[in-house]
Enzyme design. Structure first.
Site, PDB file in Angstrom:
ATOM      1  N   GLY A  80       0.823  -1.196   0.000  1.00  0.00           N
ATOM      2  CA  GLY A  80       0.000   0.000   0.000  1.00  0.00           C
ATOM      3  C   GLY A  80       0.856   1.243   0.000  1.00  0.00           C
ATOM      4  N   THR A  81       0.556   2.185  -0.896  1.00  0.00           N
ATOM      5  CA  THR A  81       1.325   3.423  -0.989  1.00  0.00           C
ATOM      6  C   THR A  81       0.628   4.371  -1.948  1.00  0.00           C
ATOM      7  OG1 THR A  81       3.533   4.330  -1.395  1.00  0.00           O
ATOM      8  CG2 THR A  81       2.748   2.711  -2.936  1.00  0.00           C
ATOM      9  N   THR A  82       1.083   5.608  -1.993  1.00  0.00           N
ATOM     10  CA  THR A  82       0.663   6.550  -3.035  1.00  0.00           C
ATOM     11  C   THR A  82       1.876   7.354  -3.471  1.00  0.00           C
ATOM     12  OG1 THR A  82      -1.532   6.773  -2.021  1.00  0.00           O
ATOM     13  CG2 THR A  82      -0.930   8.382  -3.696  1.00  0.00           C
TER      14      THR A  82
END
Length: 289
Positions: A80-82
């Site tokens: 999970g990341t942006t």
């Protein structure tokens, strides 16, 4: 699940005729052992799953997969990341969060997801932190060697091609990478997307990670080529904030860089919680006016 067995003295023997001959010999000896007996901790020996085909077992139970493809796996790779980057008239903005997650568990809130390859090149991390960190630092080494051999800086296109070629040679080995390589060279500002399948795309705007759909929503609404530097910085900041607000797997600190002809400059590192109250106050004031 894991036993004190190892195939030969090198895990590269797995799947070879040598390993198969040793397995058949052990089976025919009547010991019932699946693999030749070796003891835990023996020098130059690797512990492997105590099954008939360890390589197949690892591919079936520990593979990095998308969507529900890993539903039956013993271990699931929870990512999970942006991260995002976009080109505009005055350079390139690169903006990321800093949260590292393992499913619902937040492993770290201070991961540096922008890797400074050289003074004119930046790389971003999404996917497996170890994979991205190792191979982008390896790219930095390759770029430096290119500079020493040729007496000039490597282009962004060539750097992204080196990374794409490297990860493509490990295709099917379980790498999990969704990276951007960006910088300024003699052709101007350049932005490339490279992933662990060997895909390499050139573009003006990319967002990668679990929160990328939320970031794209903001970018698609407000992105223009003629943004001022202040507007571009604000857009990169807002896109990351909205992604972290809606995506549980993104958060922490917003790190933002601006790339120009003179190289990259780090603009800020702001806690997204502070941004939340800043934008909430801004919204309240705009509604009351």
């Amino acid at each position: 699940m894991f036993g004190p067995s190892a195939v030969s003295c090198d895990i590269l023997d797995i799947g070879t005729r040598h390993a198969e001959d040793e397995r058949k010999q052990a089976m025919s000896s009547g010991t019932g052992a699946i693999c030749p007996a070796k003891f835990l901790g023996q020098p130059a020996a690797f512990d492997i799953p105590n099954v008939a085909d360890p390589a197949h077992f690892c591919r079936s139970n520990f593979a990095s997969a998308c969507g529900a493809a890993d539903a039956s796996q013993t271990v699931k790779f929870a990512k999970g990341t942006t991260t995002l980057a976009f080109k505009f008239n005055d350079g390139i903005i690169v903006s990321v969060d800093s949260r590292s997650t393992m499913g619902a568990y937040i492993a770290s809130g201070t991961v540096k997801k922008i890797i400074e390859i050289n003074p004119f090149l930046l790389g971003t991390m999404a996917g497996g932190a170890a994979d991205c960190s190792f191979w982008e630092r390896n790219l930095g080494m390759q770029c430096r060697l290119y500079e020493l051999r040729n007496g000039k800086r490597i282009t962004v296109a060539a750097a992204s091609k080196l990374l794409a070629n490297t990860v493509n040679s490990y295709r099917g080995y379980g790498l999990s990478m969704g990276t951007m390589v960006t910088g300024w060279d003699e052709t101007g500002p350049q932005l490339y997307y490279v992933d662990s399948d060997g895909t390499r795309l050139k573009g003006n705007m990319f967002s990668v990670g679990s929160g990328s759909t939320y970031a794209y929503g903001v970018l698609d609404n407000y992105y223009r080529k003629d943004l001022t530097v202040e507007e571009a910085i604000d857009l990169g900041k807002r896109a990351i904030y909205h992604a972290t607000h809606r995506d549980a797997y993104s958060g922490g600190i917003n790190n933002l860089y601006h790339v120009t002809r003179e190289g990259w400059t780090k603009i800020h590192s702001i806690d997204v919680n502070e941004m939340h109250y800043e934008f909430a106050e801004e919204k309240k004031n705009s509604m009351s006016s």
